[in-house]
Each structure stands twice: as C-alpha cells, then as structure tokens.
Write a protein that holds these residues in place. Structure first.
Motif, PDB file in Angstrom:
ATOM      1  N   GLY A  42      -3.728   2.746  -2.756  1.00  0.00           N
ATOM      2  CA  GLY A  42      -2.681   2.398  -1.786  1.00  0.00           C
ATOM      3  C   GLY A  42      -3.066   2.817  -0.378  1.00  0.00           C
ATOM      4  O   GLY A  42      -2.896   2.063   0.585  1.00  0.00           O
ATOM      5  N   ALA A  43      -3.610   4.022  -0.254  1.00  0.00           N
ATOM      6  CA  ALA A  43      -3.988   4.535   1.068  1.00  0.00           C
ATOM      7  C   ALA A  43      -5.089   3.669   1.682  1.00  0.00           C
ATOM      8  O   ALA A  43      -5.056   3.354   2.870  1.00  0.00           O
ATOM      9  CB  ALA A  43      -4.437   5.989   0.948  1.00  0.00           C
ATOM     10  N   LEU A  88       2.384   1.860  -3.338  1.00  0.00           N
ATOM     11  CA  LEU A  88       1.433   2.427  -4.306  1.00  0.00           C
ATOM     12  C   LEU A  88       1.234   3.918  -4.065  1.00  0.00           C
ATOM     13  O   LEU A  88       1.155   4.711  -5.005  1.00  0.00           O
ATOM     14  CB  LEU A  88       0.088   1.701  -4.213  1.00  0.00           C
ATOM     15  CG  LEU A  88       0.078   0.260  -4.701  1.00  0.00           C
ATOM     16  CD1 LEU A  88      -1.266  -0.380  -4.454  1.00  0.00           C
ATOM     17  CD2 LEU A  88       0.417   0.211  -6.183  1.00  0.00           C
ATOM     18  N   VAL A  89       1.142   4.293  -2.779  1.00  0.00           N
ATOM     19  CA  VAL A  89       0.953   5.709  -2.465  1.00  0.00           C
ATOM     20  C   VAL A  89       2.142   6.517  -2.983  1.00  0.00           C
ATOM     21  O   VAL A  89       1.970   7.544  -3.647  1.00  0.00           O
ATOM     22  CB  VAL A  89       0.782   5.915  -0.945  1.00  0.00           C
ATOM     23  CG1 VAL A  89       0.816   7.397  -0.590  1.00  0.00           C
ATOM     24  CG2 VAL A  89      -0.532   5.284  -0.485  1.00  0.00           C
ATOM     25  N   GLY A 133       2.140   6.561  -6.794  1.00  0.00           N
ATOM     26  CA  GLY A 133       1.054   7.403  -7.277  1.00  0.00           C
ATOM     27  C   GLY A 133       1.379   8.884  -7.122  1.00  0.00           C
ATOM     28  O   GLY A 133       1.163   9.686  -8.032  1.00  0.00           O
ATOM     29  N   LEU A 134       1.917   9.235  -5.954  1.00  0.00           N
ATOM     30  CA  LEU A 134       2.275  10.638  -5.718  1.00  0.00           C
ATOM     31  C   LEU A 134       3.361  11.073  -6.692  1.00  0.00           C
ATOM     32  O   LEU A 134       3.316  12.186  -7.227  1.00  0.00           O
ATOM     33  CB  LEU A 134       2.755  10.821  -4.274  1.00  0.00           C
ATOM     34  CG  LEU A 134       1.655  10.819  -3.212  1.00  0.00           C
ATOM     35  CD1 LEU A 134       2.269  10.869  -1.818  1.00  0.00           C
ATOM     36  CD2 LEU A 134       0.713  12.005  -3.416  1.00  0.00           C
ATOM     37  N   LEU A 161      -5.660   0.499   1.105  1.00  0.00           N
ATOM     38  CA  LEU A 161      -5.029  -0.753   1.546  1.00  0.00           C
ATOM     39  C   LEU A 161      -4.396  -0.578   2.916  1.00  0.00           C
ATOM     40  O   LEU A 161      -4.593  -1.375   3.831  1.00  0.00           O
ATOM     41  CB  LEU A 161      -3.920  -1.176   0.585  1.00  0.00           C
ATOM     42  CG  LEU A 161      -4.291  -1.726  -0.770  1.00  0.00           C
ATOM     43  CD1 LEU A 161      -3.082  -2.395  -1.399  1.00  0.00           C
ATOM     44  CD2 LEU A 161      -5.415  -2.707  -0.628  1.00  0.00           C
ATOM     45  N   MET A 162      -3.613   0.479   3.053  1.00  0.00           N
ATOM     46  CA  MET A 162      -2.894   0.687   4.309  1.00  0.00           C
ATOM     47  C   MET A 162      -3.868   0.908   5.458  1.00  0.00           C
ATOM     48  O   MET A 162      -3.738   0.323   6.532  1.00  0.00           O
ATOM     49  CB  MET A 162      -1.956   1.894   4.189  1.00  0.00           C
ATOM     50  CG  MET A 162      -0.791   1.646   3.259  1.00  0.00           C
ATOM     51  SD  MET A 162       0.188   3.123   2.999  1.00  0.00           S
ATOM     52  CE  MET A 162       1.134   3.169   4.511  1.00  0.00           C
ATOM     53  N   THR A 201      -4.073   5.540  -7.982  1.00  0.00           N
ATOM     54  CA  THR A 201      -3.075   4.693  -7.319  1.00  0.00           C
ATOM     55  C   THR A 201      -2.869   5.126  -5.877  1.00  0.00           C
ATOM     56  O   THR A 201      -2.777   4.298  -4.971  1.00  0.00           O
ATOM     57  CB  THR A 201      -1.726   4.763  -8.068  1.00  0.00           C
ATOM     58  OG1 THR A 201      -2.000   4.787  -9.463  1.00  0.00           O
ATOM     59  CG2 THR A 201      -0.865   3.600  -7.737  1.00  0.00           C
ATOM     60  N   VAL A 202      -2.786   6.446  -5.680  1.00  0.00           N
ATOM     61  CA  VAL A 202      -2.559   6.963  -4.334  1.00  0.00           C
ATOM     62  C   VAL A 202      -3.707   6.544  -3.416  1.00  0.00           C
ATOM     63  O   VAL A 202      -3.486   6.018  -2.316  1.00  0.00           O
ATOM     64  CB  VAL A 202      -2.453   8.507  -4.352  1.00  0.00           C
ATOM     65  CG1 VAL A 202      -2.206   9.035  -2.949  1.00  0.00           C
ATOM     66  CG2 VAL A 202      -1.333   8.942  -5.276  1.00  0.00           C
ATOM     67  N   GLY A 244      -6.155  10.479 -12.006  1.00  0.00           N
ATOM     68  CA  GLY A 244      -4.726  10.596 -11.755  1.00  0.00           C
ATOM     69  C   GLY A 244      -4.319  10.199 -10.348  1.00  0.00           C
ATOM     70  O   GLY A 244      -3.176   9.845 -10.110  1.00  0.00           O
ATOM     71  N   TRP A 245      -5.254  10.259  -9.422  1.00  0.00           N
ATOM     72  CA  TRP A 245      -4.927   9.955  -8.032  1.00  0.00           C
ATOM     73  C   TRP A 245      -5.322   8.521  -7.653  1.00  0.00           C
ATOM     74  O   TRP A 245      -5.207   8.138  -6.489  1.00  0.00           O
ATOM     75  CB  TRP A 245      -5.619  10.934  -7.091  1.00  0.00           C
ATOM     76  CG  TRP A 245      -5.051  12.314  -7.163  1.00  0.00           C
ATOM     77  CD1 TRP A 245      -5.333  13.263  -8.095  1.00  0.00           C
ATOM     78  CD2 TRP A 245      -4.094  12.899  -6.274  1.00  0.00           C
ATOM     79  NE1 TRP A 245      -4.611  14.408  -7.857  1.00  0.00           N
ATOM     80  CE2 TRP A 245      -3.842  14.203  -6.741  1.00  0.00           C
ATOM     81  CE3 TRP A 245      -3.409  12.437  -5.153  1.00  0.00           C
ATOM     82  CZ2 TRP A 245      -2.937  15.061  -6.103  1.00  0.00           C
ATOM     83  CZ3 TRP A 245      -2.521  13.297  -4.515  1.00  0.00           C
ATOM     84  CH2 TRP A 245      -2.280  14.592  -4.991  1.00  0.00           C
ATOM     85  N   VAL A 295       1.828  11.871  -9.943  1.00  0.00           N
ATOM     86  CA  VAL A 295       1.081  13.123  -9.918  1.00  0.00           C
ATOM     87  C   VAL A 295       2.037  14.322  -9.923  1.00  0.00           C
ATOM     88  O   VAL A 295       1.844  15.289 -10.651  1.00  0.00           O
ATOM     89  CB  VAL A 295       0.162  13.185  -8.678  1.00  0.00           C
ATOM     90  CG1 VAL A 295      -0.463  14.562  -8.540  1.00  0.00           C
ATOM     91  CG2 VAL A 295      -0.912  12.111  -8.773  1.00  0.00           C
ATOM     92  N   GLY A 352       0.840  -1.204   0.000  1.00  0.00           N
ATOM     93  CA  GLY A 352       0.000   0.000   0.000  1.00  0.00           C
ATOM     94  C   GLY A 352       0.872   1.250   0.000  1.00  0.00           C
ATOM     95  O   GLY A 352       0.657   2.187  -0.777  1.00  0.00           O
ATOM     96  N   ALA A 353       1.891   1.238   0.867  1.00  0.00           N
ATOM     97  CA  ALA A 353       2.794   2.392   0.936  1.00  0.00           C
ATOM     98  C   ALA A 353       3.480   2.610  -0.399  1.00  0.00           C
ATOM     99  O   ALA A 353       3.616   3.747  -0.865  1.00  0.00           O
ATOM    100  CB  ALA A 353       3.825   2.165   2.040  1.00  0.00           C
TER     101      ALA A 353
END
Lengths: 291, 312, 253
Positions: free
Chosen positions: B284-285, A104-105, A108-109, B287-288, B280-281, B277-278, A112, A101-102
């Motif tokens: 991921g968030a 991916l974050v 993703g960031l 999931l966490m 994935t973010v 665009g967001w 962006v 998850g981390a």
C-alpha cells in the motif's frame, strides 16, 4: 409472515444505517475534492477495532468510544495532508489508487497490530432482545438507528445553519468561486476528511456488537457505502442516507427471500441497475457541460 | 512517435529471446511467464485507461470468465480447450458490450462504478456455484493441447507467452498510431472536440472496452491452462486493482510503461515476502508513494527526463 | 436557397433562456458574424447549431435538411466544422496529430486493420500527415509541425484549432472568438487567415469581439442581446441601428 418480514426489516435498516454513515463519508469527501475515497471502509473497520482494543485495555466505554472516533479522524486528516493535498488536480485514476494504497496500509497495520482474528464488542445496553410483533429487535439496533438519526440532524444543522458548514457546501458547488470569496478550501478539504473518517468510525463502533469485526471487514462495508452514495446520487447528503438505508434493506430482504449466498452481490446488482436506468441516482442533479 | 517507438519492440523481443538462457532456475522462469501474461492484460487495459481515459475496476472479473471457461467447459462438457477459450472470450465480449453501451451514454466516469459492481458479482458467482466451479477452493484445469501436441513444460509455455506478448506490443503500437487510435486519444484529450470532428465517442469507448475485456478473458484462459488450477481469487476486486495499478505505475498511455508496470508488480509480492506480515502495508505504501511522486508513472516520467521530444 | 437556415430557435437551461426565438439564414460562400455583449448567447447558438446542445424548440436546416438535435458527429458528416472559445486541444497528442484527427471521417477507422498495420492504412496515414503539415503551414504554424500540443503557446493553439477544423474539409466553419486573447499583431494575422479560409470557398460563421475584424471581414452580421436577435444586416446597417448602439453603450431603457 409479518414477523419474518419485520425481522429482515430490522436487520436491514440496522446495517443500512452503517452504510448510510459510510455513504455520508463518501459524499463529504467527494464534494470537497471530487475524490472517491476507497479507504472509507477502513475507517469503519478502524472504529470497531479500536473500540474493542480500548475497552479491552480497560478504558471506560465512553472514553474508549471517543478515542475510537478520534484516532480514525486523525488518520483521515493524515491521508488528506500527506497523500491527497500534494497531488491536487491529478487524474481520477491516480487519486483512486492513492486511496486504495491508503486502505491497504490501514488494513495491513490493523492486521499486524490487532491480529487476523474476529473481534466483538459488548452491546452498549445489554443483549436482552425486544419483542416487536413476533420479531426480535436487539437493543444495539436502537443505538445504531438512534445515533445515526442524531448524526443526520446534526449534519443538517451544520450544513444549513453554520458558517463553516455553508463554506463547505459552497466549496462543493464551485471551488474557485469559494476561494474567491475567501473560503479556505484547503481547510474544507481537511474538515471533510476528518468528518468523513469520524462518521465511518462511528458507524463501525455502533455496528460491531451486532456484526463483529476483523481487519478485513472494511472492504465490503466501504464498497457498499459507495453503492449507497451512488444510489442516492453521488454528492447528495440526503441521498446518501436514503441510499444507505435502502441498500441495507434490499440486501436483508434479498438475503431472506431470495438467496442468502448472494447477499453480498445484491448491492452491486443494484448499482448496475441504477446506472442503467437512473444514472443520476435518486437525488442527483442534472449537469450541463460548458464548452 | 513513428519509427522510434518500434525500437522498443525490438528490445522487448531481444530480451524475451535471451531471458530463458540467463534465468537461473524454474522459479524465475515461472515468474517471467506470469509477468508476460500480466503484461498482455495490462497492455489491453492501458489502451482503455491510459489512451481512452476510461477506468475499469472489474477487469479481473473478465479474466475470471476466461479462466473458468477454460476450466469448466472442458471438464464438465468435454469441450476442446481452444473452443472453450473462444467461448469465454465471446461471452466476455458480449457481457462487456452489454454493460458498456448504456454506461458510455452517460457523462462522467461511471464505468469505474459499473465495472466494480460487475467484477464483484462475477466473483461472488464463482464462489457460490460450487457444483460447477469448485467454490472458494477452485478447480483443476485440463492441459492445453492442439493438433496432438500438448503444452506441458514451462519452457514451451514461455515461448507461447513470449510470442503473445511480442505480438501484443506490436499491435498496440500499431493501434495507437492509426486513425482508430488517434480518435481514442482525442476523445480522452477533449471529448467535445473529438465529437465535432465526427468521432462517434460512444462507439469508440465501447470498442476499446470490449477489446480490453476480451484480452483479459483470453489471458485468463492462458493463465488457467498454464497454472493448471483456478480459484475465485483470480477474479476478485483486489486483482482488478492490481491490474489497474500496473497500468498507472508503469505509466498511463505508455505501451512500454505497461510492460514495466506488469513486471514490477508481478515481482513485488515475491520481494515483499521477506516483510513477513507487513506485505500489505508495504504494498500500500509503495502504491501511494509512486502515485504521489510519479503521478504520470515510471516510463513517461523517465522519458520526459531524458528527452523533451515526442514519445510512445 | 440558403446554406443554413435557423427558424425560431430557443434553448432554456432551467429558468435561463439563453437563446430565444432567434431566426436568420446564411448564404453559401459568405462570412457571417454573430456579435453581442458577453452572455448574449453567441457561444450557446454555436453549440446548438453544431449539435453540442439540443434545442428546446425551433428548427435548424442545412441545405434544407432539418439538423436540429443531431449529434455533433452526424453534423461533422454533413460538413460542419467548428473551433472553440475555450481551447479544446488534445494535450495528450502532438500538434500534427490534433490536425490529423480532423480528418477522422475521411479515413479507414477499422480496429483490426489498424492493429495489423495493413499497408493501405499506413500509406493513407502518411499522406494524411503530409496534408496535415500543409494545413499547419496554411494557418501559419510551420514551426510547430513537430511540436507537442502541450508545448505550444496560446496563440498557436488557436490556429491549431482552425487547422483541425479545416482538415475536415468542411463546407461550413464556425469560428468562436478566434482572436480572443491574442495581441494586436496576432489578431491581424488571424484576420488574414479567416479571409484566406473564406476565399477557399468555405462559408465562415464568426463570433468575435474585435469589431474592427468583424466589420472588415463580414458580409452580414447578426447582433444578439440577452439571447434575442437585436438586428441583422450588413456591417453598415448594423452600425447604424439604434438598438445596437443602445445595447453596446449599455443604455437599456
């Protein structure tokens, strides 16, 4: 023949050094917490991307590079504080998913903020290739290898000669015992994530002038670093370094002599081979369960 | 567990029976079909991860074998789709057994590493063998027909998949409450205890791993025929992770959790499309956050809130 | 012929000789105790005989057949059961399922039949559930028959281990500190339980620190110290042995 071999050898150990740094990062965190950090590759990507970003923003190279190491370190620490510490003792698969998850974050960031394009960083000391027995060596390769060597020596000194380093080692052998003798094991966890992220970022910065980088470059680099760590015997620092160099070399030689299409598959064939025939890796220890 | 666990099955069947009548359009019908396909895969994967405590990070690779068997064998060799599907499943089972045997002789969770490697190798092979697989662009899959009857519209597919799902739920419930299932759960709870009561731990781990891999392969074939097209993305690392995430979010060792996980995570990308665009973010968030606050997954956590007794 | 014969058994972990050249034999139908100070190698000896560890050297014979180095599940087939000093209860299962797992080898373990819930299988499972409930009553856990394992207190879990071992219908049962961590009342109950198990015809091998319990129950006693056999004999013989007295008072020369 020799020239060609040397050429593969140079490119192999150069990316191998990056894998080694990633593998060291895996090892640090694994030893401190038994977590296999699937976000490790993202630190490599972040290092390269941030170095590009800060130099383009006009910062002098040393400052840009320093920041490109510090920021991922802070990210690493944030992950540890916010996502790993609160779930201590959770099942392996839970921890794996948190780190995924981390990753991916972060990825993703990065997409962006920096866009989805490919970015490059100028080499630190020019692009004039050095001729060695008919093969060419990029000066940046020397940077990668040199800095990796320095890092390995510094880490060795840290873990064998300093109290903090020894405390970290003690924690990896036996967390409870370390706590009982007064070691702040949460502090160790914190340090491990910071160091691990910084190592990854450093690898990313060093190799970006050669391989370029993009927001999604972290996955493969991270996974190959993981293969390197397993090859060396998960948890063994020296093993991680040797494993990294070996993965890089085999990948480069395999791509050169066998099939370049399957270049990315080579480390993973290697990991299956290792698990089948020498599951403890090159330097892993034997363990006996107590019941 | 016992009788009570099966009440959920009746609810699942009821929902599946009513759903096509309430779904507003074909978009939702398509979504429901994909949810059900994922649910079957996740049921099998949960037997491995949740019940037996073994992690696979390469299940999408097995799915890929099934999907491509159904695409390649009929297209290039003129095989009957059913035969192709069976061949994919057999090949997957053999490969899984071949890999699992030596791995399970080791202590520790080496399966995660081995399956990760295997999945990535399979994916790379699918991308590279373009003559057969169409490479990164993928290839079309012929329609699925049996006894002169061809599955052509989504309504038909829906009923096929709904029946598959119901049977899978039933079989999973049966399995976990049987001598086989108890041995499986016992080796997760205490490997050494299960060994001293006579459980041949390696055999059980191999059996459940092979079974879940074959499930994935069969559903890969179903996906291929339903979508009519396959790409290597079906078999990539990220898809493997998605499948594991469905297990964990829904709830490890929970049959109904598998369904909830599959439904939520299949719907999530649609819901996230608004975050341009967001995605994935946010993914991921989520999931966490789920793992930090609901480490046992949704269904077991909720079940524990509502009753203190036993559960499936 | 003895039921169990151990000859010259040793295991080394690196440089540590946890068990060294230990020999003894156990006749069928008796209660045989292994005692010794902490770290004497008692649990290691159990782990060797029940197949959890492989011996470095020496021989273990069950009914004359050599079983050294055989895996735990092969030993289970030969009627060897055990409990653990550190609880090994499956917390992901209910209490009664933990007992039912003990009957693993007596059941049809076919995957396909299980998935199809064939009537023969479910009938047998229902019978087993009854039998397991009976065993839970036998060990004094009647009020936990419908409980989850993770909701039970420590003392009850220790008995649950015994019930699981009994579900194997063993000939030989190894009990590793069944009274450790229990209060005096619970200890007396476990004492009685072990007696009941022995009376049912199962040969009992016991590791225990509670001397009163050991002396009360045992037909013969083996004393280990630093991995070596210090003495062996009846309770009376062992109690009078000067080496044993020295070891227990810590008077090593």
């Amino acid at each position: 023949m020799l020239a060609q071999f040397l050429q593969f050898f140079f490119s192999g150990i150069t990316v191998g050094a990056t894998y080694a740094l990633a593998a060291l990062g895996f090892t640090l965190i694994y030893n401190a917490s038994n977590v296999i950090n699937f976000a490790q590759g993202e630190f490599i990507m972040l290092g390269g991307m941030l170095a590009v970003f800060f130099t383009q923003a006009g910062l002098p190279l040393p400052a840009a590079l320093l920041l490109a190491i510090l920021v991922p370190a802070v990210v690493g620490v944030l992950i540890e504080k916010l996502a790993i510490e609160p779930v201590k003792g959770a099942e392996t698969v839970t921890l794996i998913i948190i780190t995924i998850g981390a990753s991916l974050v972060i990825r993703g960031l990065a997409a962006v903020i920096f866009g989805k394009g490919t970015h490059s960083l100028p080499a630190f000391s020019g692009d004039a290739p050095i001729e060695v027995l008919g093969a060419t060596l990029m000066p940046q390769s020397l940077w990668v290898l040199g800095v990796t060597a320095v890092v390995v020596v510094v880490l060795w000194y840290f873990f064998t000669r300093t109290l903090t380093g020894k405390a970290m080692l003690a924690t990896s052998y036996n967390r409870l015992a370390a706590e009982l003798v007064g070691i702040n094991t949460n502090g160790v966890l914190f340090m491990s994530f910071a160091m691990s992220a910084a190592l990854g970022a450093l690898g990313g910065i060093l190799v970006t002038p050669i391989t370029l980088t993009s927001y999604d470059a972290g996955i493969m680099l991270g996974l190959k670093g993981f293969v390197a760590a397993v090859l060396g015997g998960l948890g063994n620092g020296l093993g991680a370094v040797v494993g990294g160099l070996l993965v890089g070399l085999l990948e480069s030689l395999g791509a050169g002599y066998l099939s370049s299409a399957y270049k990315d598959a080579i480390p993973f064939v290697l990991i299956l081979f290792i698990l089948f025939f020498m599951p403890r890796g090159l330097f892993g220890a034997r363990v006996t369960d107590r019941v | 567990m016992q009788k009570r666990a099966y009440y959920g099955l009746y609810i699942v069947i009821a929902i599946l029976a009513v759903l096509p009548m309430v779904l507003p359009n074909s978009f939702y019908l398509d979504l429901a079909i994909r949810m059900a396909i994922n649910a079957v895969i996740v049921l099998g994967l949960n037997l491995l991860i949740g019940f037996a405590g073994q992690i696979s990070l390469g299940h999408a690779g097995f799915l890929g074998i099934g999907a491509y068997a159904s695409a390649v064998l009929p297209t290039h060799f003129g095989w009957h789709p059913l035969l192709a599907m069976g061949a994919g499943a057999v090949a997957t089972g053999l490969l899984a057994a071949l890999v699992a045997r030596p791995i399970f002789k080791l202590k520790g969770n080496y399966l995660a590493m081995a399956t990760l490697g295997l999945g990535i190798i399979l994916n790379i092979a699918l991308r590279n063998e373009a003559t057969w697989t169409g490479g990164p662009d993928g290839m079309p899959v012929p329609a699925f027909g049996l006894f002169g009857f061809e599955l052509s519209n989504d309504k038909q597919w829906y009923w096929v998949v709904a029946i598959l799902l119901s049977v899978s739920v039933w079989a999973s419930l049966n399995l976990i409450d049987s001598p086989f299932g108890r041995a499986l759960r016992a080796l997760h709870g205490s490997e050494v205890a299960s060994r001293v009561v006579g459980v041949d731990v390696v055999r059980y781990k191999v059996a459940i791993f092979v079974m879940s891999a074959v499930f994935a392969s069969l559903m890969g074939s179903v996906t291929a025929h339903y979508v009519g097209f396959v790409t290597p993305n079906l078999a990539d690392f990220f898809h493997s992770i998605e499948l594991v995430t469905m297990v964990v979010i829904g709830g490890m060792a929970s049959v109904y959790g598998s369904l909830v996980g599959a439904v939520l995570l299949t719907a999530l990308p649609q819901a996230l499309a608004t975050f341009e665009g967001w995605e994935t973010v946010v993914f991921g968030a989520i999931l966490m956050i789920c793992m930090i606050f609901l480490p046992k997954g949704l269904v077991p956590t909720l079940a524990a809130k509502f009753d203190k007794g036993d559960q499936a | 012929m003895s039921l169990l014969e151990v000859n010259d058994l040793s295991i080394h972990f690196g440089g540590v000789k946890a068990v060294q050249n230990v020999s003894f034999s156990i006749d069928a139908g008796i209660v045989y105790s292994v005692i010794g100070p902490n770290g004497a190698g008692k649990t290691t000896l159990f782990n060797l005989i029940t197949g959890v560890y492989k011996p470095t050297s020496g021989e273990i014979r069950l009914d004359g057949e050599s079983i050294g180095g055989k895996s735990p599940d092969e030993l289970a087939r030969r009627g060897v059961a055990r409990t653990f000093q550190n609880l090994q209860i499956c917390m992901n299962m209910s209490a009664i399922e933990n007992v039912m797992v003990g009957a693993h080898l007596r059941l049809d373990r076919n995957l396909i039949k299980a998935a199809l819930r064939l009537p023969g299988l479910t009938r047998r499972d229902a019978e087993l559930r009854e039998e397991a409930a009976g065993l839970m009553r036998f060990v004094g856990l009647e009020k936990y028959i419908n409980a989850r394992a993770d909701s039970m207190p420590y003392g009850a879990l220790k008995r649950l281990e015994i019930a699981r071992a009994l579900a194997m219908k063993p000939r030989l049962i190894f009990l590793d500190e069944p009274a450790a961590g229990l209060n005096p009342k619970e200890t007396i109950e476990v004492d009685e339980l072990v007696r009941k198990v022995a009376d049912s015809g199962i040969t009992v091998v016991l590791v225990e620190h509670d001397m009163k319990m050991v002396m009360n129950l045992s037909d013969r006693i083996l004393v280990l110290d630093y991995g070596k056999k210090l003495a062996e004999g009846t309770g009376e013989e062992v109690r009078k042995n000067p080496d044993v007295i020295a070891a227990y008072l810590g008077a090593h020369a």
